[in-house]
Scaffold this motif. Structure first.
Motif, PDB file in Angstrom:
ATOM      1  N   GLN A  18       0.504  -1.251  -0.187  1.00 11.83           N
ATOM      2  CA  GLN A  18      -0.675   0.133  -0.019  1.00 11.83           C
ATOM      3  C   GLN A  18       0.959   1.102   0.222  1.00 11.83           C
ATOM      4  O   GLN A  18       0.802   2.255   0.276  1.00 11.83           O
ATOM      5  CB  GLN A  18      -0.953   0.019   1.099  1.00 11.83           C
ATOM      6  N   ASN A  19       2.387   0.980  -0.432  1.00 14.10           N
ATOM      7  CA  ASN A  19       3.138   2.567  -0.725  1.00 14.10           C
ATOM      8  C   ASN A  19       2.591   3.256  -1.429  1.00 14.10           C
ATOM      9  O   ASN A  19       2.360   2.786  -2.809  1.00 14.10           O
ATOM     10  CB  ASN A  19       4.446   2.111  -1.212  1.00 14.10           C
ATOM     11  N   ALA A  20       2.153   4.383  -1.108  1.00 16.24           N
ATOM     12  CA  ALA A  20       1.372   5.553  -2.015  1.00 16.24           C
ATOM     13  C   ALA A  20       2.861   5.611  -3.497  1.00 16.24           C
ATOM     14  O   ALA A  20       2.050   6.031  -4.222  1.00 16.24           O
ATOM     15  CB  ALA A  20       1.480   6.835  -1.771  1.00 16.24           C
ATOM     16  N   ASN A  21       3.729   5.732  -2.896  1.00 18.64           N
ATOM     17  CA  ASN A  21       4.728   5.551  -4.868  1.00 18.64           C
ATOM     18  C   ASN A  21       4.968   4.309  -5.162  1.00 18.64           C
ATOM     19  O   ASN A  21       5.871   4.228  -6.352  1.00 18.64           O
ATOM     20  CB  ASN A  21       5.820   6.463  -3.982  1.00 18.64           C
ATOM     21  N   ALA A  22       4.224   3.055  -4.488  1.00 23.32           N
ATOM     22  CA  ALA A  22       4.441   1.728  -5.868  1.00 23.32           C
ATOM     23  C   ALA A  22       4.511   2.405  -6.596  1.00 23.32           C
ATOM     24  O   ALA A  22       3.140   2.857  -7.354  1.00 23.32           O
ATOM     25  CB  ALA A  22       4.143   1.179  -4.634  1.00 23.32           C
ATOM     26  N   THR A  23       5.566   1.690  -8.148  1.00 29.10           N
ATOM     27  CA  THR A  23       4.814   0.797  -8.814  1.00 29.10           C
ATOM     28  C   THR A  23       3.458  -0.020  -9.155  1.00 29.10           C
ATOM     29  O   THR A  23       4.062  -0.680  -9.164  1.00 29.10           O
ATOM     30  CB  THR A  23       6.200   0.730  -9.945  1.00 29.10           C
ATOM     31  N   LYS A  24       2.761   0.505  -9.931  1.00 32.87           N
ATOM     32  CA  LYS A  24       1.679   0.258 -10.264  1.00 32.87           C
ATOM     33  C   LYS A  24       1.708  -1.060 -11.688  1.00 32.87           C
ATOM     34  O   LYS A  24       1.729  -0.200 -12.577  1.00 32.87           O
ATOM     35  CB  LYS A  24       0.065   0.621 -10.557  1.00 32.87           C
ATOM     36  N   ILE A  25       1.511  -2.425 -10.920  1.00 30.76           N
ATOM     37  CA  ILE A  25       1.296  -3.163 -12.445  1.00 30.76           C
ATOM     38  C   ILE A  25       0.048  -3.975 -12.261  1.00 30.76           C
ATOM     39  O   ILE A  25      -0.169  -4.310 -11.556  1.00 30.76           O
ATOM     40  CB  ILE A  25       2.525  -3.778 -12.537  1.00 30.76           C
ATOM     41  N   ARG A  26      -0.499  -3.976 -13.385  1.00 30.16           N
ATOM     42  CA  ARG A  26      -1.509  -4.733 -14.289  1.00 30.16           C
ATOM     43  C   ARG A  26      -1.328  -6.127 -13.827  1.00 30.16           C
ATOM     44  O   ARG A  26      -0.702  -6.300 -14.906  1.00 30.16           O
ATOM     45  CB  ARG A  26      -2.343  -4.342 -15.346  1.00 30.16           C
ATOM     46  N   LEU A  27      -2.271  -6.779 -12.964  1.00 25.23           N
ATOM     47  CA  LEU A  27      -1.555  -8.632 -13.732  1.00 25.23           C
ATOM     48  C   LEU A  27      -3.641  -8.851 -14.316  1.00 25.23           C
ATOM     49  O   LEU A  27      -4.340  -8.888 -13.422  1.00 25.23           O
ATOM     50  CB  LEU A  27      -1.792  -9.584 -12.321  1.00 25.23           C
ATOM     51  N   ASN A  28      -2.781  -8.742 -15.439  1.00 21.59           N
ATOM     52  CA  ASN A  28      -4.053  -9.231 -16.360  1.00 21.59           C
ATOM     53  C   ASN A  28      -4.430 -11.055 -16.339  1.00 21.59           C
ATOM     54  O   ASN A  28      -3.800 -11.790 -15.413  1.00 21.59           O
ATOM     55  CB  ASN A  28      -3.075  -9.661 -18.171  1.00 21.59           C
ATOM     56  N   LYS A  29      -5.990 -11.580 -16.545  1.00 24.27           N
ATOM     57  CA  LYS A  29      -6.597 -12.345 -17.133  1.00 24.27           C
ATOM     58  C   LYS A  29      -5.481 -13.548 -17.286  1.00 24.27           C
ATOM     59  O   LYS A  29      -4.562 -13.642 -18.371  1.00 24.27           O
ATOM     60  CB  LYS A  29      -7.764 -12.417 -17.270  1.00 24.27           C
ATOM     61  N   ILE A  30      -4.971 -14.907 -15.940  1.00 23.05           N
ATOM     62  CA  ILE A  30      -4.259 -15.729 -16.757  1.00 23.05           C
ATOM     63  C   ILE A  30      -4.685 -16.854 -17.350  1.00 23.05           C
ATOM     64  O   ILE A  30      -6.051 -16.740 -17.161  1.00 23.05           O
ATOM     65  CB  ILE A  30      -4.152 -16.251 -15.387  1.00 23.05           C
ATOM     66  N   GLN A  76       4.429  -9.466  -2.950  1.00 22.15           N
ATOM     67  CA  GLN A  76       5.621  -8.904  -1.802  1.00 22.15           C
ATOM     68  C   GLN A  76       6.608  -8.056  -1.478  1.00 22.15           C
ATOM     69  O   GLN A  76       6.825  -8.112  -0.120  1.00 22.15           O
ATOM     70  CB  GLN A  76       6.027 -10.498  -1.586  1.00 22.15           C
ATOM     71  N   ASP A  77       6.430  -7.911  -3.121  1.00 22.23           N
ATOM     72  CA  ASP A  77       7.181  -6.352  -2.632  1.00 22.23           C
ATOM     73  C   ASP A  77       6.840  -5.050  -2.567  1.00 22.23           C
ATOM     74  O   ASP A  77       5.634  -4.434  -2.759  1.00 22.23           O
ATOM     75  CB  ASP A  77       8.240  -6.857  -4.086  1.00 22.23           C
ATOM     76  N   LYS A  78       7.346  -4.448  -1.583  1.00 21.64           N
ATOM     77  CA  LYS A  78       5.995  -2.329  -1.024  1.00 21.64           C
ATOM     78  C   LYS A  78       6.882  -1.190  -2.315  1.00 21.64           C
ATOM     79  O   LYS A  78       5.926  -0.421  -2.385  1.00 21.64           O
ATOM     80  CB  LYS A  78       7.112  -2.251   0.376  1.00 21.64           C
ATOM     81  N   ASP A  79       8.014  -2.199  -3.535  1.00 21.97           N
ATOM     82  CA  ASP A  79       8.246  -0.809  -4.212  1.00 21.97           C
ATOM     83  C   ASP A  79       7.050  -1.111  -5.312  1.00 21.97           C
ATOM     84  O   ASP A  79       7.573  -0.128  -6.546  1.00 21.97           O
ATOM     85  CB  ASP A  79      10.000  -0.868  -4.782  1.00 21.97           C
ATOM     86  N   ARG A  80       6.778  -2.133  -5.027  1.00 20.40           N
ATOM     87  CA  ARG A  80       5.448  -2.832  -6.261  1.00 20.40           C
ATOM     88  C   ARG A  80       4.324  -3.005  -5.878  1.00 20.40           C
ATOM     89  O   ARG A  80       4.106  -4.071  -5.319  1.00 20.40           O
ATOM     90  CB  ARG A  80       6.557  -3.010  -7.987  1.00 20.40           C
ATOM     91  N   GLN A  81       3.455  -2.413  -6.546  1.00 11.99           N
ATOM     92  CA  GLN A  81       1.598  -3.652  -6.612  1.00 11.99           C
ATOM     93  C   GLN A  81       1.537  -3.368  -7.724  1.00 11.99           C
ATOM     94  O   GLN A  81       1.536  -2.261  -8.907  1.00 11.99           O
ATOM     95  CB  GLN A  81       0.920  -1.629  -6.420  1.00 11.99           C
ATOM     96  N   PHE A  82       0.778  -4.335  -7.360  1.00 10.98           N
ATOM     97  CA  PHE A  82      -0.118  -5.635  -8.628  1.00 10.98           C
ATOM     98  C   PHE A  82      -1.183  -5.634  -8.491  1.00 10.98           C
ATOM     99  O   PHE A  82      -1.642  -5.605  -6.981  1.00 10.98           O
ATOM    100  CB  PHE A  82       0.822  -7.120  -8.522  1.00 10.98           C
ATOM    101  N   ILE A  83      -2.236  -4.876  -9.246  1.00 12.83           N
ATOM    102  CA  ILE A  83      -3.178  -5.080  -9.387  1.00 12.83           C
ATOM    103  C   ILE A  83      -4.245  -5.663 -10.194  1.00 12.83           C
ATOM    104  O   ILE A  83      -3.812  -5.775 -11.133  1.00 12.83           O
ATOM    105  CB  ILE A  83      -3.234  -2.816  -9.617  1.00 12.83           C
ATOM    106  N   ALA A  84      -4.889  -5.909  -9.959  1.00 10.26           N
ATOM    107  CA  ALA A  84      -6.120  -7.077 -10.327  1.00 10.26           C
ATOM    108  C   ALA A  84      -6.268  -5.881 -12.010  1.00 10.26           C
ATOM    109  O   ALA A  84      -6.878  -5.135 -11.824  1.00 10.26           O
ATOM    110  CB  ALA A  84      -7.508  -7.388 -10.041  1.00 10.26           C
ATOM    111  N   TYR A  85      -7.378  -6.964 -12.983  1.00 15.54           N
ATOM    112  CA  TYR A  85      -7.112  -6.388 -14.073  1.00 15.54           C
ATOM    113  C   TYR A  85      -9.069  -5.908 -14.300  1.00 15.54           C
ATOM    114  O   TYR A  85      -8.333  -5.148 -15.198  1.00 15.54           O
ATOM    115  CB  TYR A  85      -7.242  -7.832 -15.332  1.00 15.54           C
TER     116      TYR A  85
END
Length: 172
Positions: A18-30, A76-85
């Motif tokens: 939940q780091n506000a500065n975390a890089t956002k990366i979308r995890l697409n549907k598998i 698990q990485d605080k520098d990146r936030q993977f978000i749901a598709y």
């Protein structure tokens, strides 16, 4: 009938990355190979024969439980936030990861395997990066319960591999 869960939440997703500065990366549907879209647990016998158990099945769709497990592992990485598709994008282009599983099963050689590809799409105009993966772990016990635990461990290894590639790209 025996029902198996690949993913059981250990913490709420609200507490992860939940780091506000975390890089956002979308995890697409598998994406799954067709034979993985059914509910039976599978075992590869010899080189080219697949056994589908009638009494050992996934408690929920494999695609859904793999997705939830990967999202938790990747966050698990605080520098990146993977978000749901399904998360809103706020009109911004986002970096994306797409996963395709060609194999995800136990074998009669006392192993579990996962293989396929993943793509990292950058929000820039750069071409997507494609990587293949082939992961395996030994089975030390008989039965599907242990196999499912090892399959879950394979997802942990795959998440670490994806994280390494993301770090190499130094996404901002």
């Amino acid at each position: 009938m025996n029902y198996y869960m690949l993913y059981t939440p250990l913490q709420t997703l609200d507490n992860i990355s939940q780091n506000a500065n975390a890089t956002k990366i979308r995890l697409n549907k598998i994406l799954l190979a067709d034979y993985l879209k059914q509910s039976s647990l599978t075992m590869q016998i010899n080189q080219n024969k697949m056994f589908f158990s009638r009494q050992d099945v996934w408690a929920e769709s494999l695609q859904s439980s793999m997705y939830n497990a990967m999202l938790a592992e990747l966050n698990q990485d605080k520098d990146r936030q993977f978000i749901a598709y399904i998360a809103p994008s706020n009109g911004k282009q986002t970096n994306e990861v797409t996963l395709q599983f060609d194999h995800f099963h136990a074998t009669d050689q006392s192993t579990v395997i996962a293989s396929g590809h993943f793509w990292i799409n950058l929000s820039t105009t750069q071409a997507p990066i494609e990587k293949s993966f082939l992961l395996s772990l030994p089975l030390h016990e008989d039965g599907y319960s242990h196999a499912v635990m090892q399959q879950r461990a394979l997802l942990h290894l795959l998440a670490a591999e994806i994280q390494q590639e993301v770090v190499k790209l130094d996404l901002k």
